[in-house]
Design a protein around this motif. Structure first.
Motif, PDB file in Angstrom:
ATOM      1  N   LEU A  87      -4.546   4.786  -3.389  1.00  0.00           N
ATOM      2  CA  LEU A  87      -3.578   3.792  -4.213  1.00  0.00           C
ATOM      3  C   LEU A  87      -4.171   3.459  -5.619  1.00  0.00           C
ATOM      4  N   GLU A  88      -5.631   3.028  -5.474  1.00  0.00           N
ATOM      5  CA  GLU A  88      -6.312   2.865  -6.799  1.00  0.00           C
ATOM      6  C   GLU A  88      -6.342   4.026  -7.751  1.00  0.00           C
ATOM      7  N   ARG A  91      -3.133   4.328  -9.393  1.00  0.00           N
ATOM      8  CA  ARG A  91      -3.030   3.382 -10.579  1.00  0.00           C
ATOM      9  C   ARG A  91      -3.859   4.000 -11.788  1.00  0.00           C
ATOM     10  N   GLY A 150      -4.661   8.648  -0.690  1.00  0.00           N
ATOM     11  CA  GLY A 150      -3.828   7.396  -0.365  1.00  0.00           C
ATOM     12  C   GLY A 150      -3.291   7.289   0.924  1.00  0.00           C
ATOM     13  N   SER A 155      -3.913   3.267   2.104  1.00  0.00           N
ATOM     14  CA  SER A 155      -3.665   2.555   1.268  1.00  0.00           C
ATOM     15  C   SER A 155      -2.362   2.809   0.482  1.00  0.00           C
ATOM     16  N   ILE A 156      -1.603   4.042   0.933  1.00  0.00           N
ATOM     17  CA  ILE A 156      -0.174   4.447   0.323  1.00  0.00           C
ATOM     18  C   ILE A 156       0.714   4.676   1.582  1.00  0.00           C
ATOM     19  N   ILE A 207       2.800   0.333 -14.263  1.00  0.00           N
ATOM     20  CA  ILE A 207       1.637   0.429 -13.212  1.00  0.00           C
ATOM     21  C   ILE A 207       1.953  -0.478 -12.172  1.00  0.00           C
ATOM     22  N   GLN A 208       2.215  -1.745 -12.313  1.00  0.00           N
ATOM     23  CA  GLN A 208       2.305  -2.824 -11.266  1.00  0.00           C
ATOM     24  C   GLN A 208       3.633  -2.315 -10.406  1.00  0.00           C
ATOM     25  N   SER A 211       2.923   0.926  -8.401  1.00  0.00           N
ATOM     26  CA  SER A 211       2.073   0.433  -7.233  1.00  0.00           C
ATOM     27  C   SER A 211       2.851  -0.052  -6.121  1.00  0.00           C
ATOM     28  N   SER A 212       3.203  -1.250  -6.213  1.00  0.00           N
ATOM     29  CA  SER A 212       4.162  -1.926  -5.271  1.00  0.00           C
ATOM     30  C   SER A 212       5.070  -1.012  -4.658  1.00  0.00           C
ATOM     31  N   LYS A 215       2.895   1.374  -1.928  1.00  0.00           N
ATOM     32  CA  LYS A 215       1.663   0.720  -1.425  1.00  0.00           C
ATOM     33  C   LYS A 215       2.080   0.736   0.123  1.00  0.00           C
TER      34      LYS A 215
END
Length: 223
Positions: A87-88, A91, A150, A155-156, A207-208, A211-212, A215
């Motif tokens: 996930l990171e 991003r 991910g 994380s994903i 990006i936010q 990501s949400s 996730k």
């Protein structure tokens, strides 16, 4: 690897010089208004010599696209070499792409130009078109691989299709950049003046949101 002859090295050096000058000329005048004469003059070459390296202004612009996409891919590859979670990584790939375009808007224009002429039959056999296509494929593999990592590390969300979401991310990021760059133009849609935003704030919101959406919330709850 076979060592290049002096003549071959000189030819490559001159080709890179032409691309350097073309970037400056097109940045200053725009692609439509730029001429081969201006590029030849800036490179201190005769037009005949220029045409030995590039047959047209389009071929030079595609060479700029190739240069820009290779530079971008090198930056994206660095993200995959980190110890970040998937996930990171996704991003950071997003930030890397957006920062790169913010710093190099000419490359973004060249990328778009390449995409727009793909439907023109007269460029079907262009070697540079094929090179640019391979560069685009390489960039997509970095996005997809980050998503696969991910999913593997949790994380994903495992329910997503990495290739399909890679296309979504690619297309959406192009749209965000397009809107951000539009506001910098003297004439733009009035709707852009109704919202207070900067390139950086728009980038962060994108990006936010991205990501949400991918996730793995269940993994987050465990943590």
């Amino acid at each position: 690897m076979k060592e290049l002859s002096r003549k071959e090295r000189e030819r490559l050096r001159r080709r890179e010089l032409i691309i350097d000058v073309a970037e400056e000329v097109i940045h200053q005048h725009g692609f439509k208004s730029s001429t081969m004469e201006q590029i030849a003059e800036g490179a201190e070459l005769g037009k005949g010599t220029l045409y030995l390296h590039f047959k047209s202004k389009v071929s030079i612009y595609l060479a700029i696209c190739d240069r820009g996409s290779k530079k971008l891919n090198r930056e994206l590859a660095k993200v995959l070499a980190t110890e970040l979670s998937g996930l990171e990584m996704v991003r950071e790939i997003g930030y890397t792409y957006l920062r790169f375009i913010q710093k190099n808007p000419l490359y973004f224009s060249a990328f778009n130009y390449y995409e727009n002429i793909l439907d023109d039959d007269k460029y079907n056999d262009s070697p540079m078109i094929k090179v640019c296509e391979e560069n685009a494929r390489e960039a997509m593999t970095y996005i997809v691989r980050a998503m696969q990592i991910g999913i593997q590390d949790g994380s994903i969300d495992g329910g997503i299709n990495p290739k399909e979401l890679g296309l979504v991310m690619w297309g959406a990021s192009k749209g965000v950049v397009h809107v951000a760059l539009l506001k910098n133009k003297r004439r733009h849609m009035a709707i852009l003046d109704d919202v207070e935003f900067s390139f950086d704030s728009l980038m962060e919101s994108f990006i936010q949101l991205m990501s949400s959406g991918i996730k793995n919330d269940r993994q987050s709850e465990k943590v």
